[in-house]
Design a protein around this motif. Structure first.
Motif, mmCIF file in Angstrom:
data_model
loop_
_atom_site.group_PDB
_atom_site.id
_atom_site.type_symbol
_atom_site.label_atom_id
_atom_site.label_comp_id
_atom_site.label_asym_id
_atom_site.label_seq_id
_atom_site.Cartn_x
_atom_site.Cartn_y
_atom_site.Cartn_z
ATOM 1 N N THR A 159 0.818 -1.209 0.000
ATOM 2 C CA THR A 159 0.000 0.000 0.000
ATOM 3 C C THR A 159 0.853 1.262 0.000
ATOM 4 O O THR A 159 0.615 2.190 -0.796
ATOM 5 C CB THR A 159 -0.942 0.010 1.217
ATOM 6 N N LEU A 160 1.848 1.318 0.875
ATOM 7 C CA LEU A 160 2.644 2.537 0.993
ATOM 8 C C LEU A 160 3.541 2.761 -0.219
ATOM 9 O O LEU A 160 3.649 3.882 -0.723
ATOM 10 C CB LEU A 160 3.472 2.493 2.274
ATOM 11 N N THR A 161 4.188 1.723 -0.700
ATOM 12 C CA THR A 161 5.111 1.917 -1.827
ATOM 13 C C THR A 161 4.360 2.152 -3.135
ATOM 14 O O THR A 161 4.846 2.891 -4.007
ATOM 15 C CB THR A 161 6.063 0.721 -1.979
ATOM 16 N N GLN A 162 3.182 1.572 -3.299
ATOM 17 C CA GLN A 162 2.408 1.826 -4.515
ATOM 18 C C GLN A 162 1.826 3.232 -4.524
ATOM 19 O O GLN A 162 1.688 3.850 -5.583
ATOM 20 C CB GLN A 162 1.290 0.794 -4.665
ATOM 21 N N ASN A 163 1.479 3.750 -3.348
ATOM 22 C CA ASN A 163 0.912 5.093 -3.256
ATOM 23 C C ASN A 163 1.962 6.200 -3.224
ATOM 24 O O ASN A 163 1.620 7.368 -3.435
ATOM 25 C CB ASN A 163 0.016 5.205 -2.018
ATOM 26 N N ARG A 164 3.208 5.838 -2.937
ATOM 27 C CA ARG A 164 4.266 6.830 -2.843
ATOM 28 C C ARG A 164 5.535 6.314 -3.535
ATOM 29 O O ARG A 164 6.482 5.894 -2.900
ATOM 30 C CB ARG A 164 4.571 7.159 -1.368
ATOM 31 N N THR A 165 5.523 6.357 -4.852
ATOM 32 C CA THR A 165 6.712 5.940 -5.595
ATOM 33 C C THR A 165 7.855 6.910 -5.296
ATOM 34 O O THR A 165 7.656 8.122 -5.199
ATOM 35 C CB THR A 165 6.432 5.928 -7.104
ATOM 36 N N GLY A 166 9.028 6.363 -5.108
ATOM 37 C CA GLY A 166 10.190 7.193 -4.813
ATOM 38 C C GLY A 166 10.521 7.294 -3.343
ATOM 39 O O GLY A 166 11.607 7.738 -2.980
#
Length: 283
Positions: free
Chosen positions: A67-74
């Protein structure tokens, strides 16, 4: 690995306000996922001696990471249950999570565990949540905006007298003359909780006054609770008084000292001789 790179605000499409909303949402949902495994038989094993992990830890970790990495790339990623990668040091913003802090308590059906999520920017936590669902305690903080528990503002106790203080930690350890050349007051109340993050949050809301552990702690153990305690007016450092810095090559802190600031001097009067004794023995 190299040193962490600074955050480039101009290249980031998300504001901290966006991240505040995301952290609240995912931490609440992660707590619900953990509860779905709680108080029933789950698969568990030791990653290393006396270091358990369970299928619940991995399920919560997978949800948070996805959830976190897909919503906040980079943004970078660091978790107790995910293999560390050097790429995180190239990220000015980093998610630091402990899917279940207090796994031993979780497995025995206790209430002293929770989900820890922190967003670190330029090696300091800027948004943090710790959710202890069995206790119905949701702690939250944003840098410069104070700390809350279940939406209500919290602050440290302000206790000034160590003889009346409430210490979070192993009661037997604080009575050991081998560890502490300068003894702690007999009247000091001492109580244990498996989760170090919960211990620090319970100082933040005034239930307890201090916490000292001479055992090393990782970034994921303390990053979220660090901000929550600081925003509630508390103090957190290494036992030697060094500032905690996150997203380093080795995300480990030698020891932890958290307290309401008025007790800091009295605590150091016990901790400093203990550390000196330890160094002498190590030499």
């Amino acid at each position: 690995m190299t040193e962490a790179e600074p955050f480039d605000e101009e290249s980031c499409p998300w504001s901290l306000e966006d991240d505040v909303k995301l952290v609240r949402q995912v931490t609440e949902e992660a707590g619900r996922i953990a509860l779905s495994y709680f108080a029933r038989e789950v698969k568990a094993w030791d990653k290393s001696p006396n270091n358990p992990v369970s299928e619940a830890d991995l399920a919560v970790d997978e949800f948070l990471r996805t959830t976190l990495t897909q919503n906040r790339t980079g943004y970078g990623w660091l978790s107790e249950e995910t293999e560390d990668a050097s790429e995180r040091l190239r990220c000015g913003r980093l998610w630091i999570v402990d899917p279940i802090d207090g796994t031993r308590a979780f497995l025995r059906g206790g209430d002293d565990w929770g989900v820890s999520v922190a967003l670190v920017q330029d090696q300091k936590p800027v948004v943090a949540a710790f959710y202890a669902p069995v206790k119905d305690a949701f702690y939250f903080a944003e840098a410069g905006h104070g700390a809350t528990k279940n939406g209500n503002p919290i602050q440290v106790s302000g206790e000034t007298d160590l003889t009346a203080a409430r210490m979070m930690g192993d009661p037997s350890a604080f009575k050991s003359k081998k560890i502490w050349p300068t003894p702690w007051p007999d009247s000091m109340h001492t109580e244990q909780a498996n989760s170090i993050a919960l211990r620090l949050c319970q100082i933040a809301d005034g239930q307890f006054d201090c916490c000292v552990t001479l055992r090393p702690k990782n970034d994921w153990d303390v990053a979220a609770a660090h901000l929550i305690l600081n925003e509630a007016g508390g103090h957190l450092s290494t036992a030697e008084g060094r500032e905690l810095v996150y997203n380093r090559q080795k995300p480990l802190h030698d020891h932890i000292l958290g307290c309401t600031p008025a007790l800091l001097k009295a605590i150091h009067e016990r901790v400093d001789p203990a550390l000196a004794q330890w160094r002498h023995r190590a030499a």
